[in-house]
Design a protein around this motif. Structure first.
Motif, mmCIF file in Angstrom:
data_model
loop_
_atom_site.group_PDB
_atom_site.id
_atom_site.type_symbol
_atom_site.label_atom_id
_atom_site.label_comp_id
_atom_site.label_asym_id
_atom_site.label_seq_id
_atom_site.Cartn_x
_atom_site.Cartn_y
_atom_site.Cartn_z
ATOM 1 N N THR A 430 -6.907 -90.590 31.553
ATOM 2 C CA THR A 430 -5.474 -90.767 31.779
ATOM 3 C C THR A 430 -5.100 -92.210 31.477
ATOM 4 O O THR A 430 -5.766 -93.139 31.965
ATOM 5 C CB THR A 430 -5.093 -90.434 33.231
ATOM 6 O OG1 THR A 430 -5.423 -89.068 33.501
ATOM 7 C CG2 THR A 430 -3.605 -90.650 33.467
ATOM 8 N N LEU A 431 -4.047 -92.409 30.696
ATOM 9 C CA LEU A 431 -3.523 -93.737 30.417
ATOM 10 C C LEU A 431 -2.178 -93.884 31.113
ATOM 11 O O LEU A 431 -1.254 -93.107 30.845
ATOM 12 C CB LEU A 431 -3.341 -93.960 28.910
ATOM 13 C CG LEU A 431 -4.530 -93.676 27.975
ATOM 14 C CD1 LEU A 431 -4.169 -94.102 26.551
ATOM 15 C CD2 LEU A 431 -5.787 -94.370 28.441
ATOM 16 N N GLU A 432 -2.069 -94.866 31.988
ATOM 17 C CA GLU A 432 -0.762 -95.143 32.585
ATOM 18 C C GLU A 432 0.113 -95.891 31.578
ATOM 19 O O GLU A 432 -0.270 -96.084 30.422
ATOM 20 C CB GLU A 432 -0.942 -95.958 33.872
ATOM 21 C CG GLU A 432 -1.630 -95.179 34.984
ATOM 22 C CD GLU A 432 -1.646 -95.929 36.298
ATOM 23 O OE1 GLU A 432 -1.324 -97.138 36.324
ATOM 24 O OE2 GLU A 432 -1.996 -95.297 37.333
ATOM 25 N N ASP A 433 1.286 -96.332 31.981
ATOM 26 C CA ASP A 433 2.237 -96.971 31.068
ATOM 27 C C ASP A 433 1.662 -98.261 30.477
ATOM 28 O O ASP A 433 0.950 -99.013 31.149
ATOM 29 C CB ASP A 433 3.532 -97.309 31.803
ATOM 30 C CG ASP A 433 4.259 -96.076 32.311
ATOM 31 O OD1 ASP A 433 3.927 -94.963 31.855
ATOM 32 O OD2 ASP A 433 5.138 -96.224 33.178
ATOM 33 N N GLY A 434 2.018 -98.530 29.213
ATOM 34 C CA GLY A 434 1.751 -99.824 28.603
ATOM 35 C C GLY A 434 0.299 -100.129 28.317
ATOM 36 O O GLY A 434 -0.079 -101.293 28.198
ATOM 37 N N VAL A 435 -0.546 -99.117 28.146
ATOM 38 C CA VAL A 435 -1.966 -99.341 27.865
ATOM 39 C C VAL A 435 -2.169 -99.560 26.367
ATOM 40 O O VAL A 435 -1.571 -98.872 25.535
ATOM 41 C CB VAL A 435 -2.814 -98.154 28.349
ATOM 42 C CG1 VAL A 435 -4.260 -98.264 27.846
ATOM 43 C CG2 VAL A 435 -2.784 -98.073 29.870
ATOM 44 N N PHE A 436 -3.027 -100.526 26.011
ATOM 45 C CA PHE A 436 -3.374 -100.803 24.615
ATOM 46 C C PHE A 436 -4.840 -100.420 24.385
ATOM 47 O O PHE A 436 -5.732 -100.927 25.071
ATOM 48 C CB PHE A 436 -3.176 -102.281 24.284
ATOM 49 C CG PHE A 436 -3.552 -102.655 22.866
ATOM 50 C CD1 PHE A 436 -2.601 -102.670 21.867
ATOM 51 C CD2 PHE A 436 -4.866 -102.989 22.547
ATOM 52 C CE1 PHE A 436 -2.941 -103.010 20.564
ATOM 53 C CE2 PHE A 436 -5.213 -103.333 21.252
ATOM 54 C CZ PHE A 436 -4.251 -103.337 20.255
ATOM 55 N N CYS A 437 -5.090 -99.527 23.425
ATOM 56 C CA CYS A 437 -6.445 -99.131 23.042
ATOM 57 C C CYS A 437 -6.722 -99.664 21.645
ATOM 58 O O CYS A 437 -6.095 -99.221 20.677
ATOM 59 C CB CYS A 437 -6.600 -97.611 23.066
ATOM 60 S SG CYS A 437 -6.405 -96.873 24.698
ATOM 61 N N GLY A 438 -7.641 -100.620 21.505
ATOM 62 C CA GLY A 438 -7.929 -101.252 20.233
ATOM 63 C C GLY A 438 -8.639 -100.318 19.264
ATOM 64 O O GLY A 438 -9.146 -99.260 19.640
ATOM 65 N N PRO A 439 -8.692 -100.709 17.980
ATOM 66 C CA PRO A 439 -9.286 -99.861 16.948
ATOM 67 C C PRO A 439 -10.727 -99.467 17.271
ATOM 68 O O PRO A 439 -11.538 -100.300 17.668
ATOM 69 C CB PRO A 439 -9.235 -100.747 15.694
ATOM 70 C CG PRO A 439 -8.171 -101.742 15.961
ATOM 71 C CD PRO A 439 -8.182 -101.980 17.429
#
Length: 553
Positions: A430-439
């Protein structure tokens, strides 16, 4: 990077032995992988056969592709032939390395990527500087936050010659710089503006300057010319904390320097404080050798290339947009030409979306993306090339889903999340708001998987809390919580809970500091020099002090 001794060495053939092809021949021969050289010129083949004894030569491409002992095809022919040769090679079941650019037309690139995927083959593009030790170190410094917030990037690639007539200076010199800028920025530009000069031929640009504007506020430019009094190959990254210069014309100890300059505000005016340049220690190795080893490694192990077909397609899109701007005398071009825009109110334009998933407001989904039934996509979200959203998944407002991303099934993504290329968000994450997942970062969902056994009943949930950043190639092992506004460094392996605002790096990941909500590293007193927020340490990590009412955390 693995060593060659770690796997059985695949055999390759090099197609084309011109200016750059000769370098590929030399490196693959030194590595012991070169089996055959293809060229149309009999004198050239005769010369190479004398130079590289034991290596076969051939003037028939079909005969090359029929050789079962040859696993990889390395293409160093003129750009206009790249698609034709690569297409035949992939259909023949060969892994392919193509010198830049990937192809000339985006539709051709998409076709090559699909064939490679369907056949389980490696498709790699020769963006050489991605394999340069100095650039690898520079990228690590950017991703880890060592330079602070990056404000500006520029690249100069200048020389007197080598002048071409089959392509202009933009296509000849700029692909490597575009690749580096995209890699450092972690995002595609929103708009491009290119101007040029035509001095030796009225239709072939000899000098171009390209300006990039990014949604994050980052700006960049590339200056290329083959009418310059001296050679210059320089990439400059201007960060809020440090500035870095990668100068490939310098001796090895000076190829990567950092400048810890500071801008202080005195009586309301910015006042520069200069500092001495600092050398960055980097291992000495030939970039082309590293690129060739990486191709052999990908063939042998099935690993995804750093500069895969998707990366080549991104660079191609930028080149085509730059060329359009150049042709239109410097008009600004938006980078959204390949998106299919679907509007909620125009139901007759929602062919792919109707009955398959629910939308709220305008969304943008590329025509190659797959959206399963029962998916909810909210207003302002973009889904890019070859991504797949599985049933039961929910995407919040204004998310940006990169290329070759898989989400689901039954995954919830909060609003304003950014998921970069080649990321899979499995069930249980689960990703909450504003999460950044890099390449190319990785989520797992089972701690002890087996290919022969189904263990989904043992899947463990993973929660990425609001505002967290996960760097490129990092791994988050299932069953953990990544705290609010924490920062996971590039390549880190998370094996335990990450506190709020923690900066973690390494394998296994360890806390080495703290970061502000704005992304800047905090000083020892837990104060942010950039936005003046102050924090207190708690059992959960950090929280804003009660006396700081400037923002709500």
């Amino acid at each position: 990077m693995d060593t060659i001794s770690d796997y059985k060495l695949p055999s390759v053939a090099v197609i084309g032995t011109g200016y750059w092809g000769k370098n590929l021949v030399r490196n693959f021969h030194q590595l012991g992988a070169l089996k055959l050289i293809y060229d149309k010129s009999v004198p050239v083949l005769s010369s190479l056969k004398e130079q590289y004894s034991g290596v076969d030569t051939c003037r028939s491409l079909n005969q090359v592709l029929e050789r079962e002992d040859i696993k990889g095809i390395v293409i160093a022919t003129p750009a206009e032939t790249h698609f034709q040769v690569a297409h035949k090679a992939l259909l023949a079941g060969k892994h392919v390395l193509i010198e830049k650019p990937l192809v000339l037309h985006e539709a051709e690139g998409i076709k090559l990527i699909k064939i490679a995927q369907d056949k389980g083959l490696t498709l790699m593009v020769g963006h050489l500087l991605q394999y340069h030790p100095a650039f690898i170190k520079l990228k690590d410094m950017v991703m880890s936050g060592d330079l602070g917030r990056v404000d500006y990037i520029y690249s100069n690639r200048l020389n007197f010659g080598k002048i071409r007539r089959e392509e202009n200076i933009l296509w000849s010199f700029a692909p490597h710089d575009i690749s580096m800028i995209l890699s450092l920025s972690g995002e595609d530009p929103e708009n491009i503006m290119t101007t040029g000069g035509y001095y030796l031929h009225q239709r072939i640009a000899d000098v171009t300057t390209t300006h990039f504007g990014f949604a994050s506020g980052l700006n960049a430019h590339i200056f290329v010319s083959w009418l310059h009094p001296f050679k210059e190959q320089k990439l400059v990254v201007v960060g809020e904390r440090k500035m870095a210069v990668f100068d490939d014309t310098k001796p090895w100890p000076d190829k990567l320097l950092t400048y810890p300059h500071q801008m202080q505000w005195v009586n309301g005016f910015p006042t520069p404080e200069k500092a001495e340049a600092e050398r960055v220690d980097i291992p000495q190795d030939e970039p082309l050798r590293r690129e060739c080893i990486h191709f052999l490694e990908c063939i042998a192990t099935g690993k995804q290339p750093i500069t895969d077909g998707y990366e080549g397609l991104r660079v191609l899109r930028i080149l085509n947009a730059s060329q359009r701007s150049l042709d239109e005398h410097g008009q600004k071009v938006r980078i959204d030409g390949t998106l299919v825009v679907r509007e909620r109110r125009a139901s007759d334009r929602r062919q792919h979306l109707s009955s398959k998933h629910t939308t709220t407001g305008d969304i943008q989904v590329h025509e190659t993306a797959i959206i399963d039934e029962g998916v909810e996509i909210s207003n302002g979200t973009k889904v890019w090339h070859f991504s797949h959203i599985l049933s039961g998944s929910e995407l919040g407002e204004k998310c940006n889903i990169g290329q070759n991303v898989v989400i689901g099934p039954d995954v919830r993504i909060g609003k304003e999340c950014k998921i970069q290329n080649n990321v899979s968000v499995y069930k249980g994450v689960t990703l909450e708001d504003g999460v950044f997942c890099g390449p190319s970062m990785v989520f797992t969902n089972i701690t002890n998987p087996r290919a022969e056994l189904s263990k989904m009943d043992q899947a463990q949930p993973t929660l990425i809390k609001q505002g967290a950043t996960i760097g490129a190639n990092a791994t988050v092992v299932c069953g953990n919580v990544v705290g609010r506004y924490s920062f996971i460094g590039a390549g880190a392996v998370v094996t335990r809970k990450v506190p709020d605002h923690a900066l973690v790096v390494g394998n296994p990941a360890k806390v080495i500091g703290w970061v502000c909500k704005c992304g800047e590293r905090l000083a020892e007193d837990l104060a942010c020099s950039f936005c003046n927020k102050k924090y207190d340490q708690t059992p959960e990590g950090l929280e804003l002090t009660a006396t700081d009412h400037s923002v709500s955390n």
